[in-house]
Design an enzyme around this catalytic site. Sequence first.
Site, mmCIF file in Angstrom:
data_model
loop_
_atom_site.group_PDB
_atom_site.id
_atom_site.type_symbol
_atom_site.label_atom_id
_atom_site.label_comp_id
_atom_site.label_asym_id
_atom_site.label_seq_id
_atom_site.Cartn_x
_atom_site.Cartn_y
_atom_site.Cartn_z
ATOM 1 N N LYS A 79 0.853 -1.203 0.000
ATOM 2 C CA LYS A 79 0.000 0.000 0.000
ATOM 3 C C LYS A 79 0.882 1.244 0.000
ATOM 4 O O LYS A 79 1.891 1.289 0.722
ATOM 5 C CB LYS A 79 -0.899 -0.045 1.245
ATOM 6 C CG LYS A 79 -1.964 1.035 1.302
ATOM 7 C CD LYS A 79 -2.842 0.842 2.550
ATOM 8 C CE LYS A 79 -3.958 1.866 2.654
ATOM 9 N NZ LYS A 79 -4.801 1.667 3.848
ATOM 10 N N SER A 154 -9.738 1.700 2.878
ATOM 11 C CA SER A 154 -8.861 2.449 2.009
ATOM 12 C C SER A 154 -7.803 1.607 1.293
ATOM 13 O O SER A 154 -7.187 2.085 0.343
ATOM 14 C CB SER A 154 -8.155 3.539 2.812
ATOM 15 O OG SER A 154 -7.289 2.960 3.763
ATOM 16 N N SER A 178 -9.915 -0.571 7.090
ATOM 17 C CA SER A 178 -9.302 -0.355 5.772
ATOM 18 C C SER A 178 -8.586 -1.561 5.172
ATOM 19 O O SER A 178 -8.202 -1.517 4.003
ATOM 20 C CB SER A 178 -8.330 0.823 5.831
ATOM 21 O OG SER A 178 -9.033 2.034 5.781
#
Lengths: 490, 93
Positions: A79, A154, A178
């Site tokens: 990420k 996210s 997330s």
Amino acid sequence: MDVKQLTIPELHQAYAKRELTVEAVTGAYLDSITHTDPTVRAFLTVLGEQAIQRAEVLDKQLAAGAKPAGLFGVPIAIKDNLCLAGTRTTAASKILEHYVAPYTATAVQRVLDAGAVVLGKTNLDEFAMGSSTENSAYQKTTNPWDVTRVPGGSSGGSAAAVSASEALVALGSDTGGSIRQPASLCGVVGLKPTYGRVSRHGVIALSSSLDQVGPLACTVSDARVLYETIAGADPLDATTVVHTDDPATGKGLMGLRVGYLEDADTTGMDPEVLAQVQKALKLLESAGAKIQPVKIDSVKLALALYYVIVTSEVSSNLARYDGIRYGVDMQPKPKETFLQYTTRIRSHGLGMEAQRRTLLGTYTLSKGYADRYYHRAHELQGVLERDFDAVFHDVDLLFGPTSPTVAFPLGEKFNDPLTMYLSDIFTVPANIANLPAISIPIGFAHHLPVGGQFIGPRFGENLVFRAALGLEAECGFANLRAGKAPLHQA
Amino acid sequence: MHLTDADIAHLASLSRLELTPPQRTLFSEQLSRVLDYLDQINQGDAQQEAATRARQNISPSDVRADVVVPSAPGLIEQAPVQEGSSVVSPPLA
């Protein structure tokens, strides 16, 4: 053989038998990114050349007799709020468009030390603020099961990359769901560890008291390998602790006491998702788990106090983005003051959700309101922790839905922040009460994956993995990939 | 809780953000709705006794020694303008 269907143990077996090289496997994943990512848009940066070079080094180690273990030769996506030295790290924000990380996050360093091959950096909601990955300043990631829908967020880029076979595993971060919510919406496995298990050093902060790094994978076992690689105390993050009081007692589901919240707020919940959760509870019961209803009154306040704490910490954490020390570089206008300059930079570089949360956090921390919001939220956080702790005297784990709905259409909730925030209603309690939680695929609704969530006692990751492994076997969705669902299930 | 246009302008100033009038109107409407939701922590059932946080106890042996070590190289180099080990701000009024 499609090498992208192999799990970590299968990959290691093939490496050990010299049936595959790390370069071939890395190449297969890079090809997959080339073909699939123009549609899925999971990656912000692809590190193809570096990945191949790394694979060549690992192949030489294999030739010299190295035994594949850990994450050896495992293609991984990271990420883009986790720093990797020498690589652009944007947190999907325009304000960090040209930021090249000067150091590597501890979690990333640990996967590198364990032999992983980093394929690239994945998209997210700006600074991890969001539940759909639509808040990225760069691109909207799509759900590999239906590209007109969101992947969740996210960590939507990481979840979509794994689901679309663009990476075998991925790292994400979870502040209010997330990792778990996108895992649920993309049909993969995602774990949020207990706060303190995994170092936050090198994680671009959203909410420092809640952020936690964790794994996304296609099987519970692969998620566990990645989790065990990154977990552990780190001198660079004083909130990490060594905990060994998590015995892996027993195997399977037999005898596990699994609670479900009998008065959980199911307003806005898709009945077909609820039906899948009930089906999973029956599977747990038929496999020998003891299912019992539990009640936690304070859980209904979790989302409200979560958004008070997060926005307060956001307004503080994002104050550092002033354009002076790093990130976006704009020339001052004639006679511009420092205040005018930093205001112009921040207004240009921070997206709508980042600005919205900064304003709200400034309000909840301001004189006259801090007691009513920020301090009150912390008091209630203690109540929630106490209430969850009490429930874990009666049950070993809790089980329930991860998300109230399946993946929703792109744009559907984008202009309605409160509705978007409600997507996190089942995931935030584990963050607020500081508990480990995992989402695994349990079924389908409207031909889209549905995730179920186990929440365990603090530092009870072993127990969470045991239950998840048991339910994964019962449901039959291990190693699920987008478009490759068992026909009788989808 | 209703946040007026003036409230939003004040919050924006404190947050070092510059908002256009349409943005102020939008945030006023959206944040008022969100605050109404957040206000449930001050209502009814929420008025219960505060509990002590159950955070893990960290003993002094868990934290690293309080000694000065060299910073990560390259941190200063992130600044658009540097001079030696200092960050140089652009000339401002």
